[in-house]
Design a protein around this motif. Structure first.
Motif, PDB file in Angstrom:
ATOM      1  N   ASN A 106     -13.889  21.956  68.045  1.00 43.41           N
ATOM      2  CA  ASN A 106     -14.514  21.142  67.001  1.00 43.41           C
ATOM      3  C   ASN A 106     -15.186  21.978  65.923  1.00 43.41           C
ATOM      4  OD1 ASN A 106     -13.744  18.749  68.285  1.00 43.41           O
ATOM      5  ND2 ASN A 106     -15.602  18.724  69.557  1.00 43.41           N
ATOM      6  N   SER A 107     -15.507  23.223  66.228  1.00 47.66           N
ATOM      7  CA  SER A 107     -16.175  24.083  65.245  1.00 47.66           C
ATOM      8  C   SER A 107     -15.193  24.968  64.487  1.00 47.66           C
ATOM      9  CB  SER A 107     -17.206  24.969  65.950  1.00 47.66           C
ATOM     10  OG  SER A 107     -16.595  25.767  66.943  1.00 47.66           O
ATOM     11  N   LEU A 108     -13.899  24.794  64.728  1.00 48.16           N
ATOM     12  CA  LEU A 108     -12.883  25.615  64.071  1.00 48.16           C
ATOM     13  C   LEU A 108     -11.925  24.758  63.263  1.00 48.16           C
ATOM     14  CD1 LEU A 108     -11.967  28.038  67.019  1.00 48.16           C
ATOM     15  CD2 LEU A 108     -13.370  28.579  65.025  1.00 48.16           C
ATOM     16  N   GLU A 109     -11.453  25.326  62.166  1.00 45.92           N
ATOM     17  CA  GLU A 109     -10.431  24.685  61.336  1.00 45.92           C
ATOM     18  C   GLU A 109      -9.190  25.577  61.334  1.00 45.92           C
ATOM     19  OE1 GLU A 109      -9.673  23.491  56.647  1.00 45.92           O
ATOM     20  OE2 GLU A 109     -11.710  23.860  57.386  1.00 45.92           O
ATOM     21  N   PHE A 110      -8.048  25.007  61.693  1.00 43.07           N
ATOM     22  CA  PHE A 110      -6.821  25.776  61.877  1.00 43.07           C
ATOM     23  C   PHE A 110      -5.960  25.757  60.624  1.00 43.07           C
ATOM     24  CE2 PHE A 110      -8.208  24.919  66.136  1.00 43.07           C
ATOM     25  CZ  PHE A 110      -7.812  26.028  66.858  1.00 43.07           C
ATOM     26  N   GLY A 111      -5.254  26.861  60.413  1.00 43.77           N
ATOM     27  CA  GLY A 111      -4.317  26.971  59.318  1.00 43.77           C
ATOM     28  C   GLY A 111      -2.892  27.042  59.836  1.00 43.77           C
ATOM     29  N   ASN A 112      -2.099  27.967  59.298  1.00 49.31           N
ATOM     30  CA  ASN A 112      -0.699  28.092  59.670  1.00 49.31           C
ATOM     31  C   ASN A 112      -0.533  28.922  60.946  1.00 49.31           C
ATOM     32  OD1 ASN A 112       0.066  26.679  57.310  1.00 49.31           O
ATOM     33  ND2 ASN A 112      -0.027  28.574  56.114  1.00 49.31           N
ATOM     34  N   VAL A 113       0.670  28.840  61.490  1.00 42.46           N
ATOM     35  CA  VAL A 113       1.021  29.620  62.669  1.00 42.46           C
ATOM     36  C   VAL A 113       1.265  31.072  62.243  1.00 42.46           C
ATOM     37  CG1 VAL A 113       2.708  29.948  64.514  1.00 42.46           C
ATOM     38  CG2 VAL A 113       1.997  27.640  63.863  1.00 42.46           C
ATOM     39  N   ILE A 114       0.641  32.022  62.947  1.00 37.87           N
ATOM     40  CA  ILE A 114       0.853  33.442  62.677  1.00 37.87           C
ATOM     41  C   ILE A 114       1.997  33.985  63.512  1.00 37.87           C
ATOM     42  CG2 ILE A 114      -0.193  35.740  62.784  1.00 37.87           C
ATOM     43  CD1 ILE A 114      -2.896  34.427  62.339  1.00 37.87           C
ATOM     44  N   ALA A 115       1.990  33.656  64.795  1.00 36.05           N
ATOM     45  CA  ALA A 115       3.019  34.159  65.700  1.00 36.05           C
ATOM     46  C   ALA A 115       3.118  33.219  66.884  1.00 36.05           C
ATOM     47  CB  ALA A 115       2.704  35.576  66.169  1.00 36.05           C
ATOM     48  N   LYS A 116       4.313  33.242  67.502  1.00 31.34           N
ATOM     49  CA  LYS A 116       4.533  32.412  68.684  1.00 31.34           C
ATOM     50  C   LYS A 116       5.374  33.189  69.685  1.00 31.34           C
ATOM     51  CE  LYS A 116       7.039  29.233  71.143  1.00 31.34           C
ATOM     52  NZ  LYS A 116       8.394  29.375  71.730  1.00 31.34           N
ATOM     53  N   GLY A 117       4.911  33.236  70.927  1.00 26.50           N
ATOM     54  CA  GLY A 117       5.636  33.917  71.986  1.00 26.50           C
ATOM     55  C   GLY A 117       5.941  32.982  73.129  1.00 26.50           C
ATOM     56  N   SER A 118       6.362  33.561  74.247  1.00 28.60           N
ATOM     57  CA  SER A 118       6.715  32.739  75.400  1.00 28.60           C
ATOM     58  C   SER A 118       5.490  32.241  76.155  1.00 28.60           C
ATOM     59  CB  SER A 118       7.601  33.541  76.356  1.00 28.60           C
ATOM     60  OG  SER A 118       6.928  34.724  76.777  1.00 28.60           O
ATOM     61  N   ASN A 119       4.340  32.894  75.962  1.00 27.13           N
ATOM     62  CA  ASN A 119       3.142  32.527  76.718  1.00 27.13           C
ATOM     63  C   ASN A 119       2.000  32.011  75.861  1.00 27.13           C
ATOM     64  OD1 ASN A 119       4.245  33.404  79.252  1.00 27.13           O
ATOM     65  ND2 ASN A 119       3.816  35.519  78.636  1.00 27.13           N
ATOM     66  N   ALA A 120       2.108  32.119  74.533  1.00 24.11           N
ATOM     67  CA  ALA A 120       0.987  31.724  73.684  1.00 24.11           C
ATOM     68  C   ALA A 120       1.457  31.516  72.258  1.00 24.11           C
ATOM     69  CB  ALA A 120      -0.116  32.780  73.723  1.00 24.11           C
ATOM     70  N   VAL A 121       0.595  30.893  71.467  1.00 19.04           N
ATOM     71  CA  VAL A 121       0.808  30.742  70.039  1.00 19.04           C
ATOM     72  C   VAL A 121      -0.481  31.144  69.331  1.00 19.04           C
ATOM     73  CG1 VAL A 121       0.090  28.317  70.055  1.00 19.04           C
ATOM     74  CG2 VAL A 121       1.562  29.169  68.213  1.00 19.04           C
ATOM     75  N   VAL A 122      -0.360  31.737  68.156  1.00 18.16           N
ATOM     76  CA  VAL A 122      -1.516  32.236  67.417  1.00 18.16           C
ATOM     77  C   VAL A 122      -1.588  31.526  66.072  1.00 18.16           C
ATOM     78  CG1 VAL A 122      -2.694  34.255  66.475  1.00 18.16           C
ATOM     79  CG2 VAL A 122      -1.297  34.482  68.546  1.00 18.16           C
ATOM     80  N   TYR A 123      -2.769  30.961  65.778  1.00 19.50           N
ATOM     81  CA  TYR A 123      -3.020  30.278  64.507  1.00 19.50           C
ATOM     82  C   TYR A 123      -4.087  31.043  63.723  1.00 19.50           C
ATOM     83  CZ  TYR A 123      -0.516  25.974  65.866  1.00 19.50           C
ATOM     84  OH  TYR A 123       0.442  25.057  66.233  1.00 19.50           O
ATOM     85  N   GLU A 124      -3.957  30.996  62.407  1.00 17.85           N
ATOM     86  CA  GLU A 124      -5.067  31.454  61.587  1.00 17.85           C
ATOM     87  C   GLU A 124      -6.134  30.363  61.586  1.00 17.85           C
ATOM     88  OE1 GLU A 124      -3.620  32.165  57.689  1.00 17.85           O
ATOM     89  OE2 GLU A 124      -3.126  30.071  57.274  1.00 17.85           O
ATOM     90  N   ALA A 125      -7.402  30.786  61.492  1.00 16.89           N
ATOM     91  CA  ALA A 125      -8.492  29.813  61.625  1.00 16.89           C
ATOM     92  C   ALA A 125      -9.721  30.306  60.886  1.00 16.89           C
ATOM     93  CB  ALA A 125      -8.810  29.572  63.101  1.00 16.89           C
TER      94      ALA A 125
END
Length: 574
Positions: free
Chosen positions: A156-175
């Motif tokens: 709730n305290s974070l605002e997400f942007g676009n996807v930076i990277a995606k793998g088989s175990n995780a996904v990374v968003y800019e925030a």
């Protein structure tokens, strides 16, 4: 260092002190006029004191004798009164946390040849002072660059942007944090970057949807976490399990900056239905296999990774050496704390582009999900059954890891596994191709495999690569781990190649002396201690030398004289 010398001298003369105490014989010490400082002319006479005289003079005589030992055996090494005065002032300032006078005195001593520093352990003592001084400065800089969060951080305290990277175990968003101006890590992030953070959401297929189960299942991901004590709601878990068994990795300039971690319910984020539908829980995707809760890691956002960087740009030979040295420094840091990454690859190496142009980027290692970080095991893991996880990428596993056979008394030694993988990545840095991936040559044959290769099968590096670095890469790709260079020695060879006087490498027929090595180290220390804070205050001017400065500071923070001499000897043996 000087306290140890005093103890050593007292120990050497302890027999004399004991003999005096047992026999009751004391040497007559002439009286001194405290006003004129003139000694009375008198010959030293041996006498046997009465019991009353013995009782009154015993303590004073022992004190005077010990005082003479100190003056004759320690302070006489300072050749003049000015040096003695500087030495006392330097020690006073040193205890106040200011090493400048101390290093200045040592530098003057080495330049003038007065001989204050003469023994091997004393040279190592100066190296210890260098490590401590640079370490204190960098600790303050790390604390100044840390990101301040609320204690109860959540989605709730974070605002997400676009996807930076995606793998088989995780996904990374800019925030970014909601309704808060970001002030973290201003040294390397652009002022107009609206999303300075990266949030990694782990895919949870097995762990139950509660915080303890998730943390127990994914604890390796949090090995580089900077503020583990911030998990205030899980203090018992961290105290009983994380603190006692899990080895943590202290902050390092070449390790990803991971600020916080928390568990929360998986939300429907942008592109989640198309990028990772199977990892979503049933409430978001009826065909999904994921659990409702998972682990979220808040990190600094970096510009790109090594794989993408090499696809877009061809670094020159010097930048290639700088990148390789940073990677070896990261592996050295892992080994120091008995942690094996076990999944080094160009996707897991992030780069922070300081500014667009010809400057070398800052390199950091990320993704510790497959690491070995057990305090009880260290860098050796029991290998009793084939079901035990050896690590990540099988193609880049060290030969001793991929060829290990399970058994009752079998174990896998990872002490030189990561440095071997770093050697394979060096080929990617200088040639853009890793020979241990299954590329095909013109005859449709596999180029190299970590199981069957021999050292003479390693491809030649480009002629632009310095010969010392080329041979170093071959030395860390030796199949037999007992003959392979370790990460600390390999990183030291690279640092010497980058910063040491050229005559040490190419024109000298003999190794430099301890004094010459220490003079060089002190000149680097001066650069770091006096130019470093200025570079951090003036953000625009520091861009051109940020990576080089950090690399020198990293070297000085771990420098040891015997390692430097060993690296120089290895270079001369070439």
């Amino acid at each position: 260092m000087y306290f140890k010398t005093v103890l050593n001298r007292v120990y050497i003369h302890s027999k004399l002190l004991l003999q005096i105490h047992k026999t009751g014989k004391y040497y007559y010490i002439p009286k001194v006029n405290i006003f004129t400082r003139d000694r009375t002319v008198c010959d030293a006479k041996l006498f046997l004191p009465t019991p009353k005289q013995q009782e009154s003079k015993a303590i004073q005589s022992k004190y005077d004798y010990a005082r003479r030992l100190l003056i004759d055996n320690v302070m006489k090494r300072v050749t003049n009164s000015l040096a003695a005065d500087l030495r006392r002032r330097s020690v006073k300032h040193l205890f106040n946390g200011n090493p400048s006078p101390f290093f200045a005195l040592i530098g003057i001593s080495l330049a003038s040849g007065t001989g204050i520093i003469t023994k091997e352990n004393e040279f190592e003592g100066i190296c210890w002072e260098i490590r401590e001084s640079v370490g204190r400065m960098r600790k303050n800089l790390f604390e100044a660059e840390s990101h301040e969060f609320e204690d109860n951080i959540s989605l709730n305290s974070l605002e997400f942007g676009n996807v930076i990277a995606k793998g088989s175990n995780a996904v990374v968003y800019e925030a970014r944090e909601k309704n808060k101006t970001d002030k973290s890590d201003v040294s390397t992030s652009k002022k107009n970057d609206s999303y300075p953070l990266a949030v990694k959401m782990m895919f949870n297929y097995e762990a139950e949807s509660n915080a303890i189960a998730i943390l127990r299942s994914m604890f390796r991901e949090m090995v580089p976490l900077q503020n583990i004590s911030a998990e205030i709601n899980l203090s018992n878990f961290w105290e009983n399990e994380m603190s006692h068994r899990i080895q943590r990795l202290p902050p390092h300039i070449n390790v990803v900056k991971m600020y916080r971690s928390f568990t929360d319910y998986i939300p429907e984020l942008p592109d989640s239905q198309t990028l990772y539908p199977d990892a979503l829980p049933f409430r978001l995707n009826p065909d999904g296999c994921g659990r409702n809760m998972s682990l979220f890691l808040v990190m600094k956002k970096y510009k790109t990774n090594l794989k993408q960087f090499l696809q877009d740009k061809t670094p020159n030979s010097r930048d290639g050496v700088l990148l390789l040295t940073q990677l070896l420094e990261a592996v050295t840091h892992f080994n120091k704390y008995e942690i094996a990454h076990r999944d080094l690859k160009s996707d897991n190496i992030l780069l922070d582009i300081i500014e667009e142009g010809e400057n070398c980027p800052l390199l950091v290692v990320t993704d510790f999900g497959n690491c070995l970080s057990d305090k009880y095991l260290g860098l050796s893991m029991p290998f009793k059954t084939p079901d035990i996880d050896r690590g990540g990428n099988a193609a880049l596993m060290a030969p001793e890891v991929i060829t290990a056979q399970p058994g009752i008394f079998s174990s896998i030694d990872y002490s030189k596994a990561d440095v071997w993988t770093a050697g394979t990545l060096a080929y990617e840095i200088f040639t853009k191709q890793n020979p241990f991936y299954q590329y095909k040559n013109q005859r449709d044959e596999e180029v190299l495999r970590n199981i069957t290769y021999t050292e003479d099968m390693l491809p030649e590096l480009p002629i632009e690569v310095p010969s010392v670095i080329s041979r170093l890469i071959r030395a860390i790709l030796i199949k037999n781990p007992s003959k392979r260079l370790d990460a600390e020695l390999a990183a030291t060879v690279c640092q010497i190649h980058l910063w040491a006087p050229s005559q040490w490498l190419f024109h000298s027929k003999k190794l430099p002396s301890n004094s010459e090595i220490l003079q060089w180290l002190l000149s680097l220390t001066t650069k770091v201690l006096y130019e470093g804070p200025v570079l951090f205050k003036d953000l625009e001017k520091k861009r051109t030398s940020f990576t080089e400065y950090q690399l020198i500071a990293t070297f000085l923070q771990r420098v040891k004289l015997h390692i430097v001499k060993k690296a120089l000897y290895w270079i001369h043996e070439l």
